[in-house]
Design an enzyme around this catalytic site. Structure first.
Site, PDB file in Angstrom:
ATOM      1  CB  SER A  48      17.948   1.401 -25.802  1.00 53.01           C
ATOM      2  OG  SER A  48      17.769   0.263 -26.626  1.00 53.01           O
ATOM      3  CG  ASP A 352      14.493  -4.357 -20.550  1.00 47.56           C
ATOM      4  OD1 ASP A 352      14.952  -5.059 -21.490  1.00 47.56           O
ATOM      5  OD2 ASP A 352      14.540  -3.115 -20.570  1.00 47.56           O
ATOM      6  CG  HIS A 355      17.173  -2.939 -23.484  1.00 48.84           C
ATOM      7  ND1 HIS A 355      15.930  -2.501 -23.075  1.00 48.84           N
ATOM      8  CD2 HIS A 355      17.468  -2.252 -24.598  1.00 48.84           C
ATOM      9  CE1 HIS A 355      15.501  -1.567 -23.910  1.00 48.84           C
ATOM     10  NE2 HIS A 355      16.412  -1.395 -24.857  1.00 48.84           N
TER      11      HIS A 355
END
Ligand SMILES: *[C@@H]1O[C@H](CO)[C@@H](O)[C@H](O)[C@H]1NC(C)=O
Ligand SMILES: *[C@@H]1O[C@H](CO)[C@@H](O)[C@H](O)[C@H]1NC(C)=O
Ligand SMILES: *[C@@H]1O[C@H](CO)[C@@H](O)[C@H](O)[C@H]1NC(C)=O
Length: 392
Positions: A48, A352, A355
């Site tokens: 990610s 979040d 991240h």
């Protein structure tokens, strides 16, 4: 360290004229190395931290990832792109720095759009394949995006990217291969599911071996320049800080940062082993540039001194999330209906819980690619051409 053979080609007649007809102001501009035109393509593998849309396109439309919903993407793209941030990721800043288009995701993309790069990174991806975890009773999300799968996608794509052998040589010579960050999820999935640190420590060696094997395969295919990032200080992540919250008078926490020492020590253990292996590969491949990107120490500056760098809300509380001391709550995840989002993400390091914000990624990008946190310094690969233009 091998010197890159293509830098001299980049010194055009115009630059030579500038170099000899310089005013003092021009000289300052010329002395700043530029990476524009040194690389014409970025080929990326990872999770990610680098996914620009693969997970989104792999997901069933009835069950999209959180990153498919606002406020993901709100800062730069103005709508969700599948990136796990409010805006650009480190890979986007690299692309803008090199003067190539933002790297398109492989899944759902068109070969015609991969001429200046292709991204195989998938949010949630592990370095190791599913059977490794199954044998150890660790549940990981079911989809096919491991590092090995990503490499096989690249090999499948290669014949359509390169029609001739000179296309092939050009591609490998002029591409920056970004291999990671990857491996973090091999640990995250296990640790956040309650697997003990003693067990997870045994993953480090196979995880690093998987990364090394990918680097070696890319070198065998012809890759010349590879950037291989290590892990972030995961003990500073709001998700870990929430999951492993303890009585704060214990020695678990670093008093300066508020981060969990045992998790940061673990991330460093991974990084040390990775660096040792990369140094070994570099020795046996003197004509390649194998660059370690020290995400840990680049990011650690923010956790040590967030206010100094303009992050007025600190580094460990998430901008987007739910009720809890770190604004992270698995029942109210960013992108879900009950989550709340901060007014100004540029004041936060953490986006979040898992991240970082675009503002933090921008800072880390500069610390890496224009600063001291790649080994060797990335700027040493770039030609002394015009001053780099990039967006803060
Ligand atoms: C994942 O791999 C399995 C087994 O190889 C296959 O059956 C399945 O269709 C794959 N799923 C996707 C989304 O590619
Ligand atoms: C934390 O631990 C200390 C020492 O063991 C104890 O005095 C204190 O009451 C504990 N605090 C909480 C909130 O549990
Ligand atoms: C997380 O949110 C739920 C409600 O959705 C709440 O009951 C719970 O206390 C929250 N957790 C924390 C750590 O605050």
């Amino acid at each position: 360290m091998a010197s890159s053979s293509f830098t001299s080609k980049e010194i055009t007649a115009i630059n030579l004229i500038l170099l000899i007809s310089l005013t003092p102001i021009l000289r300052i501009a010329c002395e700043s190395p530029s990476c524009e035109r040194t690389f014409t393509s970025i080929i990326s593998f990872g999770d990610s931290l680098a996914d620009t849309g693969n997970k989104l396109h792999l997901s069933n439309t009835n069950n999209p990832p959180a990153s498919a919903s606002p406020p993901y993407g709100e800062t730069y793209f103005k709508s969700p792109t599948g990136r796990c941030s409010d805006g650009r990721l480190i890979i986007d800043f690299i692309a803008q720095y090199l003067g190539v288009p933002l790297v398109p995701p492989y899944i759902g993309g068109k070969v015609a759009n991969f001429g200046a790069g292709v991204n195989f990174a998938v949010a949630g991806a592990t370095a190791l394949d599913k059977p490794f975890f199954e044998e150890r009773g660790v549940d990981i999300p079911v989809w096919n995006g491991s590092l090995g799968t990503q490499l096989s996608w690249f090999k499948d794509l290669l014949p359509s990217l390169c029609k001739t052998s000179s296309d092939y040589d050009e591609l490998f010579e002029r591409s920056l291969f970004l291999v990671g960050e990857i491996g973090g999820n091999d640990y995250n999935h296990a640790l956040l599911a309650g697997v003990s640190m003693e067990v997870v420590e045994t993953f480090v060696s196979p995880v690093v071996a998987a990364i090394v094997s990918t680097v070696n395969e890319l070198l065998d295919l012809g890759a010349r320049t590879l950037v291989v990032p290590g892990n972030f200080p995961i003990g500073c992540s709001a998700a870990y800080l929430t999951t492993f919250m303890t009585n704060s008078s214990t020695k678990d926490y670093d008093p300066q940062t508020g981060c969990l020492n045992w998790l940061n020590n673990f991330a460093m253990q991974h990084n040390t082993m990775l660096r040792t292996e990369l140094a070994r590969i570099q020795e046996s491949h003197p004509h390649a540039n194998i660059i370690y990107a020290d995400y840990y120490n680049a990011a650690m500056q923010l956790f040590l001194n967030p206010y100094k760098f303009g992050f007025s809300k600190g580094a460990i509380t998430a901008c987007c999330g739910g009720k809890g001391p770190y604004h992270y709550n698995t029942s109210e995840m960013c992108g879900q209906p009950l989550a709340t989002v901060c007014a100004d993400s540029s004041q936060y390091v953490n986006w979040d819980g898992l991240h970082l914000t675009e503002a933090a990624y921008s800072f880390i990008f500069k610390a890496l690619f224009q600063g001291p946190h790649t080994v060797p310094p990335f700027s040493s690969l770039c030609s002394a051409a015009s001053h780099p233009q990039y967006d803060q």
